[in-house]
Design an enzyme around this catalytic site. Structure first.
Site, mmCIF file in Angstrom:
data_model
loop_
_atom_site.group_PDB
_atom_site.id
_atom_site.type_symbol
_atom_site.label_atom_id
_atom_site.label_comp_id
_atom_site.label_asym_id
_atom_site.label_seq_id
_atom_site.Cartn_x
_atom_site.Cartn_y
_atom_site.Cartn_z
ATOM 1 N N TYR A 33 0.824 -1.202 0.000
ATOM 2 C CA TYR A 33 0.000 0.000 0.000
ATOM 3 C C TYR A 33 0.860 1.255 0.000
ATOM 4 C CZ TYR A 33 0.731 1.037 5.022
ATOM 5 O OH TYR A 33 1.281 1.367 6.244
ATOM 6 N N ARG A 52 8.265 4.068 -4.645
ATOM 7 C CA ARG A 52 8.338 3.072 -3.568
ATOM 8 C C ARG A 52 7.330 1.953 -3.797
ATOM 9 N NH1 ARG A 52 7.540 5.060 2.411
ATOM 10 N NH2 ARG A 52 5.417 5.335 1.627
ATOM 11 N N ARG A 100 -7.118 -20.846 -1.999
ATOM 12 C CA ARG A 100 -6.145 -20.669 -0.918
ATOM 13 C C ARG A 100 -4.982 -21.655 -1.020
ATOM 14 N NH1 ARG A 100 -4.903 -22.121 4.402
ATOM 15 N NH2 ARG A 100 -4.103 -20.367 5.627
ATOM 16 N N LYS A 148 6.410 -2.103 1.956
ATOM 17 C CA LYS A 148 5.235 -1.491 2.607
ATOM 18 C C LYS A 148 4.025 -2.410 2.444
ATOM 19 C CE LYS A 148 3.147 3.100 3.176
ATOM 20 N NZ LYS A 148 3.263 3.164 4.619
ATOM 21 N N GLU A 180 11.583 2.532 14.478
ATOM 22 C CA GLU A 180 10.725 3.623 13.995
ATOM 23 C C GLU A 180 9.426 3.639 14.805
ATOM 24 O OE1 GLU A 180 9.534 2.793 9.880
ATOM 25 O OE2 GLU A 180 9.650 0.656 10.299
ATOM 26 N N LEU A 204 10.820 1.160 7.344
ATOM 27 C CA LEU A 204 10.267 1.606 6.065
ATOM 28 C C LEU A 204 11.061 2.827 5.599
ATOM 29 C CD1 LEU A 204 7.905 1.068 4.053
ATOM 30 C CD2 LEU A 204 6.889 3.112 5.029
#
Ligand code: PDD
Length: 284
Positions: A33, A52, A100, A148, A180, A204
Site C-alpha cells: 500500500y 516506492r 487458498r 510497505k 521507527e 520503512l
C-alpha cells in the site's frame, strides 16, 4: 458520507465496491500500500510514493496493474470526485483472488483499490503545537519492514498499547535501538544535528524522510543516519516523527520523560514549516 472509491478500473460509491473473499490481501496480507497526502487539492510527493510502490511490488514479484501516469490520473480523479482539499489517498494492490494456497498463484490478476480520507486539519494539526507522547515497545514485526505491506497488526497493537499507557504513539525498539514509530520514522535532535535510523530492512524507507533530510542538509543542519537508544532520545534536545499523514510532528515525551523542555522544539517547528512550504509548491 458516501465516497467515490476506485476498484479494479471502476469509480464506484463506496457501498458498491467489492473485493473477493478469496483475495490474497484478505487471506495472506499479500498486498502492498501507499498513503499520499493532499494539500490544496494537490498531491504531495506523488512521484516518491509511485517509486516506492514499484519497489514493494518488485520485492514481492507482484504485477503492477497500472502505469505511473494512470495512477496519477486515478489519484487526481478521486480528489476531484470527492472534493478533497486536505486529506489522504490510500492505495492498495494485492496479488488478487486465487484458491487458498501458500504458493503464489500462476498468472494472478492483481486487485487495486484506492479511496480518499478528508482531513481538513492535516496541515494545521493541533498536535503540531502540543507534541506527541510516545512509549517504547519491543519491535515484534517481521524482518522486511522496507516493503510497505498491509500486515499492520503489530503496529496497530502498538498504537493500542500507547493509548492504554496514556500516550499517543509507540516507538519500536530492537536490540536496544529504536527502529521507527508504528506508522512513522523517528528522529532526535542534538544541537544542530538530526539523528535518524539508517536505511535497511529494519525500517520503512519513508518518502517524507527523504525530503526532510534533504531540507535539513540544505538548511545547514548536519544529519547522522544511525541507530539511537531510548536513553539517548530522552536526553536529546528535541525529538520528532515524519510520515505522509503527519508531515513533521514533535515528540515531547518518551516513556513518561520530557524531551528537552517538554514542549515542541525550534528545529522541529522549522523543519515542519520548510517541508510544508516546499512541498505545497511542488504538489501536482
Ligand atoms: N505510514 N514507517 C512506517 C512503519 C510507516 O507505516 C510509515 C508511513 C512511515 C513513513 O513513511 P512516509 O513518510 O512515506 O509516509 C514510516 C503511513 C502514513 C500509514 O501507514 O498510514
Amino acid at each position: 458520507m458516501s465516497r467515490t472509491v476506485y476498484v479494479n478500473g471502476e469509480y464506484l460509491p463506496e457501498t458498491e465496491a467489492k473485493v473477493s473473499i478469496f483475495d490474497r490481501g484478505f487471506l495472506f496480507a499479500d498486498g502492498v500500500y501507499e498513503v499520499t497526502s493532499v494539500l490544496g487539492g494537490k498531491l504531495i510527493d506523488f512521484a516518491g510514493h509511485a517509486k516506492r510502490l514499484q519497489r514493494s511490488l518488485d520485492e514481492l514479484e507482484m504485477a503492477n496493474p497500472t502505469t505511473e501516469d494512470e495512477l496519477l490520473e486515478i489519484h487526481r480523479e478521486l480528489v476531484r470526485l470527492n472534493g478533497i482539499d486536505e486529506g489522504l489517498i490510500y492505495l492498495q494492490i494485492t496479488r488478487g483472488a486465487a484458491d487458498r494456497d501458500f504458493a503464489y498463484p500462476k498468472d494472478p490478476v492483481p486487485t487495486i483499490v484506492l479511496f480518499t480520507q478528508a482531513k481538513p486539519e492535516l496541515a494545521a494539526a493541533p498536535m503540531a503545537k502540543t507534541g506527541l507522547k510516545v512509549i517504547s515497545i519491543e519491535d515484534q514485526r517481521w524482518g522486511r519492514r522496507d516493503i510497505k505491506t498491509v500486515q499492520l497488526l503489530y503496529p496497530s497493537m502498538g498504537k493500542m498499547m500507547a493509548k492504554a499507557a496514556g500516550a499517543d504513539d509507540a516507538w519500536m525498539v530492537e536490540d536496544g535501538q529504536v527502529t521507527e514509530g508504528t506508522s512513522n520514522n523517528a528522529y532526535i535532535v542534538k544541537g544542530n544535528t538530526i539523528i535518524t535510523r539508517n536505511l535497511g530492512t529494519e525500517i520503512l524507507h519513508g518518502i517524507t524522510r527523504v525530503a526532510v533530510l534533504r531540507m535539513a542538509r540544505e538548511a545547514q543542519m548536519s544529519v547522522e543516519e544511525r541507530p539511537f537508544t531510548i536513553d539517548e532520545a530522552q536526553g536529546a534536545d528535541e525529538a520528532f516523527i515524519t510520515s505522509a499523514s503527519s508531515f513533521v510532528m514533535p515528540v515531547v515525551e518518551i516513556d513518561g520523560q520530557a524531551v528537552g523542555t517538554g514542549t515542541p522544539g525550534r528545529v522541529t517547528a522549522r523543519l515542519r514549516e520548510i517541508y510544508l512550504d516546499e512541498m505545497r509548491k511542488a504538489a501536482v
